[in-house]
Design a protein around this motif. Structure first.
Motif: not given
Lengths: 320, 280
Positions: B23-41
């Motif tokens: 879960g921790v590694i998975g979160f690090i891997m997808v964090f940039p995508f989450i951050w991208q979505l947050i910024i886009s909104l």
């Protein structure tokens, strides 16, 4: 085997409409060819490859000995471009940057193996969910993810420097400070290529017979011991493959660098990769002869590195 | 490997520890995508605030509308789809035919021609890029979808992949078809091609990925923003409206979403295809 043209088949074989046992085939003639059919199949690809790849390769070789004149014509200048290149500090710096980037990406391979091992545990629930998380960065468009990383790395309001500030570190302007910039790009490269290693190494892990692990468990081997003594040696051929591909891809560094740093970055000159210099010389400066020479340099360097990797594989790769 | 090879107790401890770690590694891997979505909104002010705004409150869907009104996104999307479709169809046709001929047919110079085609696998693109550009220029195809796609419909990798597939298929079916009077093209098209589906799907996946994501070549053969595919369009965007971060993020989300979503839905197939091409 012998393939014949349609008409021949129709004439000579028409009466035979039942399957013939394999042994009843007429003896093969090594010299027989299949007429014009193969050419129909091969010619489009062959002409395309000759026209769009082989001939351009020859031309690039020639171009590298020429200089583009002010009116577009080429003038033969012998080894001038190569001499200029060897004395060009930017090319040397680009070679070093490319190597730094490649080494950072290579450092991701052991991580990819550990991650592949984690996600391929027998009976793991949600394994395909984790696998998706892991390979998303690999399939996402590099230019698009580069733009996100620009935000993360931003020196003024990036989340990375904010996190560092929590532990009292004053983070630099990651993408516009020489030295830091190529490392920043390298970390993104590693993040983006982990998925490839995980897929290839994961496939190799699945081929390891569980009996090895059962035997090791009976002998009381720890999980770590099993990993180092069974898993790692048995996946060395795939590790070798991933290493070769990673080096070749590492030397192709362009997309991430171009999109993370942007064209107006003050650190760009010190942070270029070989492909970036090639692109810049060929299509921005329009110095095609010099760019061709740099293209030949990339070819030679990749050739040398790959050659040594194949030499060294005898020392660490186990082929069962 | 099966669950039965581990005792239930072992499985239990493995699971909890493993899931936390994954879960921790998975979160690090997808964090940039989450951050991208947050910024886009978010709003631009929120993006530039320190400490960062982790949740924009009111979601700025307008940023996604701006992508279509302020940027030539529709045009670029069309170019990306166009070059991907042309390259995929071209490669599937040409590579499977050539791969089949190299695997199963006899003709003069077979080994040499195969060698010539495969030799380009060992050459970095920079060694043929400049003359390729000049060819496309001379054909008058700069800034066209065909010009971007054309060199990429020929693929040494694809020929090699398909050849390996056909080499692995049994000879008997072909022989039976031949005895029934089928011509080589019928044998190839009706009998062998359907059997080569795993190879073809691997080829489609890899070609889609490469042509959707490729940057260098489209950048070379296009100069107008509305003639570029999304990859090149986004990369050149960096110079122009850098200050409108949320719109830039929204554009990058939309640019990578189609292939990303498609590949996540076809997850198993994609992983198999990529692993398969790596094992050959």
């Amino acid at each position: 085997m012998t393939l014949r043209t349609g008409s021949t088949v129709g004439e000579s074989r028409a009466p035979v409409d039942r399957p013939v046992p394999v042994s009843a085939r007429p003896p093969k003639k090594q010299t027989s060819f299949d007429g014009y059919w193969p050419w129909l199949f091969v010619l489009p690809t062959l002409l395309g490859v000759l026209g769009f790849y082989i001939w351009p390769i020859v031309q690039t070789g020639y171009l590298s000995f020429t200089e583009t004149g002010p009116f577009g014509g080429e003038e033969f200048v012998g080894l001038d471009n190569y001499q200029t290149m060897l004395a060009d500090g930017n090319v040397g710096q680009a070679l070093i940057n490319t190597l730094i980037y490649t080494v950072i990406v290579l450092a991701g391979i052991p991580i990819a193996l550990l991650m592949a091992n984690l996600v391929n545990q027998p009976g793991l629930r949600f394994a395909s969910f984790y696998r998706v998380l892991f390979f998303m960065p690999y399939i996402a468009m590099p230019t698009a993810v580069a733009l996100v990383w620009r935000m993360i790395y931003n020196g003024d309001f990036g989340i990375l420097n904010w996190m560092l500030s929590l532990v009292g570190i004053d983070g630099p302007y990651w993408t516009s400070t020489p030295g830091f910039a190529i490392v920043s790009v390298g970390i993104v490269g590693m993040w983006a290529s982990l998925g490839f290693g995980i897929i290839i190494l994961g496939a190799a892990l699945k081929n390891i017979s569980p009996e090895y692990y059962e035997a090791a468990q009976l002998d009381g081997a720890t999980t770590w011991k099993q990993f180092t003594s069974i898993t790692v040696p048995l996946v060395t051929p795939s590790l070798f493959f991933v290493t070769i591909i990673s080096v070749i891809n590492g030397f192709q560094l362009f997309d991430l660098l171009y999109a993370i740093m942007g064209q107006y970055n003050p650190a760009l000159v010190q942070s270029q990769s070989l492909v970036y210099i090639f692109y810049n010389q060929a299509f921005i400066q329009n110095d095609k002869g010099y760019a061709a020479a740099i293209g030949m340099l990339i070819l030679v360097v990749i050739g040398i590195v790959t050659f040594f990797q194949f030499q060294m594989q005898k020392k660490w790769v186990n082929y069962v | 490997m099966s669950k039965e090879s581990l005792s239930p107790a072992q499985q239990g401890t493995n699971s909890v520890r493993a899931h936390v770690l994954l879960g921790v590694i998975g979160f690090i891997m997808v964090f940039p995508f989450i951050w991208q979505l947050i910024i886009s909104l978010s709003t631009n002010d929120q993006v530039m605030s320190v400490p960062p705004t982790f949740w924009p409150g009111e979601l700025q869907w307008g940023n996604f509308v701006d992508v279509f009104t302020k940027l030539p996104f529709f045009d670029q999307f069309g170019v990306s789809v166009g070059i991907t479709v042309i390259r995929v169809i071209g490669q599937v046709m040409l590579c499977s035919m050539a791969g089949y001929a190299f695997a199963r047919m006899r003709f003069r110079g077979r080994g040499i021609f195969l060698g010539v085609i495969l030799s380009i696998l060992m050459v970095p693109p920079q060694v043929y890029l400049i003359p390729q550009f000049q060819i496309i220029q001379n054909l008058g195809l700069l800034n066209t979808i065909l010009g971007i796609a054309l060199p990429g419909i020929f693929s040494a990798f694809g020929v090699f992949l398909m050849r390996q597939i056909f080499l692995g298929l049994p000879l008997e079916l072909e022989e039976a078809a031949r005895l029934d009077g089928a011509n080589p093209f019928q044998i190839f098209y009706k009998i062998m091609l359907p059997l080569a589906t795993p190879g073809i799907s691997a080829l489609i996946i890899i070609t889609t990925l490469w042509s959707w994501n490729d940057l260098l070549w489209p950048l070379v053969v296009t100069t107008y923003a509305e003639k570029m595919p999304l990859s090149a369009g986004l990369a050149t965007l960096v110079g122009s409206i850098t200050t409108d971060y949320p719109v830039m993020m929204a554009a990058s989300v939309l640019a990578m979403a189609p292939v990303l979503i498609l590949f996540i839905m076809l997850q198993r197939r994609v992983v198999e295809g990529l692993a398969f091409s790596g094992s050959k």
